[in-house]
Design a protein around this motif. Structure first.
Motif, PDB file in Angstrom:
ATOM      1  N   GLU A  25      48.087  37.125  58.301  1.00  0.00           N
ATOM      2  CA  GLU A  25      49.092  36.697  57.323  1.00  0.00           C
ATOM      3  C   GLU A  25      48.661  35.400  56.637  1.00  0.00           C
ATOM      4  O   GLU A  25      48.802  35.263  55.422  1.00  0.00           O
ATOM      5  CB  GLU A  25      50.446  36.507  58.011  1.00  0.00           C
ATOM      6  N   LYS A  26      48.123  34.477  57.400  1.00  0.00           N
ATOM      7  CA  LYS A  26      47.677  33.209  56.827  1.00  0.00           C
ATOM      8  C   LYS A  26      46.476  33.419  55.911  1.00  0.00           C
ATOM      9  O   LYS A  26      46.442  32.906  54.790  1.00  0.00           O
ATOM     10  CB  LYS A  26      47.339  32.213  57.937  1.00  0.00           C
ATOM     11  N   VAL A  27      45.490  34.175  56.388  1.00  0.00           N
ATOM     12  CA  VAL A  27      44.264  34.401  55.619  1.00  0.00           C
ATOM     13  C   VAL A  27      44.580  35.094  54.289  1.00  0.00           C
ATOM     14  O   VAL A  27      43.986  34.776  53.258  1.00  0.00           O
ATOM     15  CB  VAL A  27      43.252  35.202  56.473  1.00  0.00           C
ATOM     16  N   ILE A  28      45.527  36.006  54.298  1.00  0.00           N
ATOM     17  CA  ILE A  28      45.920  36.675  53.059  1.00  0.00           C
ATOM     18  C   ILE A  28      46.771  35.746  52.195  1.00  0.00           C
ATOM     19  O   ILE A  28      46.595  35.664  50.980  1.00  0.00           O
ATOM     20  CB  ILE A  28      46.668  37.991  53.368  1.00  0.00           C
ATOM     21  N   LEU A  81      35.047  24.310  49.557  1.00  0.00           N
ATOM     22  CA  LEU A  81      35.333  25.733  49.374  1.00  0.00           C
ATOM     23  C   LEU A  81      34.866  26.496  50.611  1.00  0.00           C
ATOM     24  O   LEU A  81      33.726  26.368  51.046  1.00  0.00           O
ATOM     25  CB  LEU A  81      34.613  26.271  48.136  1.00  0.00           C
ATOM     26  N   LEU A  82      35.762  27.289  51.155  1.00  0.00           N
ATOM     27  CA  LEU A  82      35.469  28.125  52.311  1.00  0.00           C
ATOM     28  C   LEU A  82      35.528  29.573  51.838  1.00  0.00           C
ATOM     29  O   LEU A  82      36.509  29.982  51.211  1.00  0.00           O
ATOM     30  CB  LEU A  82      36.515  27.868  53.401  1.00  0.00           C
ATOM     31  N   CYS A  83      34.469  30.327  52.105  1.00  0.00           N
ATOM     32  CA  CYS A  83      34.387  31.707  51.614  1.00  0.00           C
ATOM     33  C   CYS A  83      34.187  32.673  52.778  1.00  0.00           C
ATOM     34  O   CYS A  83      33.412  32.403  53.693  1.00  0.00           O
ATOM     35  CB  CYS A  83      33.213  31.865  50.648  1.00  0.00           C
ATOM     36  N   LEU A  84      34.895  33.796  52.707  1.00  0.00           N
ATOM     37  CA  LEU A  84      34.744  34.885  53.658  1.00  0.00           C
ATOM     38  C   LEU A  84      34.357  36.119  52.866  1.00  0.00           C
ATOM     39  O   LEU A  84      35.082  36.532  51.967  1.00  0.00           O
ATOM     40  CB  LEU A  84      36.051  35.158  54.405  1.00  0.00           C
ATOM     41  N   ARG A  85      33.193  36.685  53.182  1.00  0.00           N
ATOM     42  CA  ARG A  85      32.782  37.935  52.552  1.00  0.00           C
ATOM     43  C   ARG A  85      32.904  39.059  53.562  1.00  0.00           C
ATOM     44  O   ARG A  85      32.446  38.940  54.692  1.00  0.00           O
ATOM     45  CB  ARG A  85      31.342  37.848  52.046  1.00  0.00           C
ATOM     46  N   LEU A  86      33.550  40.136  53.120  1.00  0.00           N
ATOM     47  CA  LEU A  86      33.629  41.369  53.899  1.00  0.00           C
ATOM     48  C   LEU A  86      32.794  42.395  53.159  1.00  0.00           C
ATOM     49  O   LEU A  86      33.117  42.770  52.031  1.00  0.00           O
ATOM     50  CB  LEU A  86      35.069  41.858  54.006  1.00  0.00           C
ATOM     51  N   GLY A  91      31.547  52.793  50.653  1.00  0.00           N
ATOM     52  CA  GLY A  91      32.918  53.142  50.975  1.00  0.00           C
ATOM     53  C   GLY A  91      33.731  51.984  51.518  1.00  0.00           C
ATOM     54  O   GLY A  91      34.952  52.064  51.599  1.00  0.00           O
ATOM     55  N   ILE A  92      33.066  50.896  51.881  1.00  0.00           N
ATOM     56  CA  ILE A  92      33.776  49.757  52.475  1.00  0.00           C
ATOM     57  C   ILE A  92      34.725  49.097  51.470  1.00  0.00           C
ATOM     58  O   ILE A  92      35.778  48.596  51.847  1.00  0.00           O
ATOM     59  CB  ILE A  92      32.786  48.724  53.071  1.00  0.00           C
ATOM     60  N   LYS A  93      34.363  49.118  50.195  1.00  0.00           N
ATOM     61  CA  LYS A  93      35.231  48.493  49.197  1.00  0.00           C
ATOM     62  C   LYS A  93      36.565  49.227  49.093  1.00  0.00           C
ATOM     63  O   LYS A  93      37.620  48.587  49.030  1.00  0.00           O
ATOM     64  CB  LYS A  93      34.527  48.422  47.839  1.00  0.00           C
ATOM     65  N   ALA A  94      36.548  50.536  49.106  1.00  0.00           N
ATOM     66  CA  ALA A  94      37.792  51.307  49.042  1.00  0.00           C
ATOM     67  C   ALA A  94      38.646  51.029  50.280  1.00  0.00           C
ATOM     68  O   ALA A  94      39.872  50.873  50.180  1.00  0.00           O
ATOM     69  CB  ALA A  94      37.494  52.795  48.917  1.00  0.00           C
ATOM     70  N   PHE A  95      38.023  50.953  51.445  1.00  0.00           N
ATOM     71  CA  PHE A  95      38.757  50.648  52.670  1.00  0.00           C
ATOM     72  C   PHE A  95      39.379  49.255  52.572  1.00  0.00           C
ATOM     73  O   PHE A  95      40.548  49.064  52.901  1.00  0.00           O
ATOM     74  CB  PHE A  95      37.844  50.730  53.899  1.00  0.00           C
ATOM     75  N   THR A  96      38.606  48.287  52.105  1.00  0.00           N
ATOM     76  CA  THR A  96      39.100  46.914  51.979  1.00  0.00           C
ATOM     77  C   THR A  96      40.285  46.859  51.022  1.00  0.00           C
ATOM     78  O   THR A  96      41.298  46.211  51.309  1.00  0.00           O
ATOM     79  CB  THR A  96      37.976  45.973  51.501  1.00  0.00           C
ATOM     80  N   GLU A  99      43.358  48.183  52.803  1.00  0.00           N
ATOM     81  CA  GLU A  99      43.850  47.401  53.936  1.00  0.00           C
ATOM     82  C   GLU A  99      44.294  45.987  53.597  1.00  0.00           C
ATOM     83  O   GLU A  99      45.135  45.420  54.294  1.00  0.00           O
ATOM     84  CB  GLU A  99      42.775  47.331  55.034  1.00  0.00           C
ATOM     85  N   PHE A 100      43.730  45.402  52.575  1.00  0.00           N
ATOM     86  CA  PHE A 100      44.024  44.012  52.220  1.00  0.00           C
ATOM     87  C   PHE A 100      44.480  43.940  50.763  1.00  0.00           C
ATOM     88  O   PHE A 100      43.769  44.421  49.885  1.00  0.00           O
ATOM     89  CB  PHE A 100      42.781  43.120  52.369  1.00  0.00           C
ATOM     90  N   PRO A 101      45.637  43.334  50.514  1.00  0.00           N
ATOM     91  CA  PRO A 101      46.027  43.164  49.111  1.00  0.00           C
ATOM     92  C   PRO A 101      45.012  42.246  48.422  1.00  0.00           C
ATOM     93  O   PRO A 101      44.722  41.165  48.922  1.00  0.00           O
ATOM     94  CB  PRO A 101      47.408  42.530  49.186  1.00  0.00           C
TER      95      PRO A 101
END
Length: 105
Positions: A25-28, A81-86, A91-96, A99-101
């Motif tokens: 919740e915080k990360v989003i 600046l703090l960055c998180l890359r997933l 197909g990972i982009k569609a899943f992301t 799952e994540f707004p």
């Protein structure tokens, strides 16, 4: 056909799930920007709103239940600046996106 991207909710204990939900919740919620990349997305944060330690704790838990992600944490712009890359396989982009707004709040 079943997707190769699915979360194993049994990978976390009940207490870990509660903490992971809080961090999710915080990360989003405090995300400043989302950058689409070839193999995934980058989420950008102010270190004043989410710490490097919190982001790392989130990654450790997320990696247990969603091991198909490749995680990258970067501290840039002299710590401003703090960055998180997933990222991951095709197909990972569609899943992301599912799952994540991705829209900023």
């Amino acid at each position: 056909m079943q997707s190769k991207f699915y979360c194993n909710i049994k990978a976390l204990t009940p207490a870990e799930r509660v903490r992971h939900h809080e961090l999710t919740e915080k990360v989003i919620g405090v995300r400043k920007d989302v950058v689409e990349m070839d193999k995934g997305y980058e989420f950008q944060y102010s270190p004043a709103e989410v710490s490097l330690a919190e982001l790392a704790e989130w990654v450790v838990a997320e990696a247990k239940c969603c091991p198909f992600f490749d995680f990258h944490i970067d501290l840039e712009r002299e710590g401003a600046l703090l960055c998180l890359r997933l990222t991951g396989e095709e197909g990972i982009k569609a899943f992301t996106r599912a799952e994540f707004p991705l829209a900023r709040k």
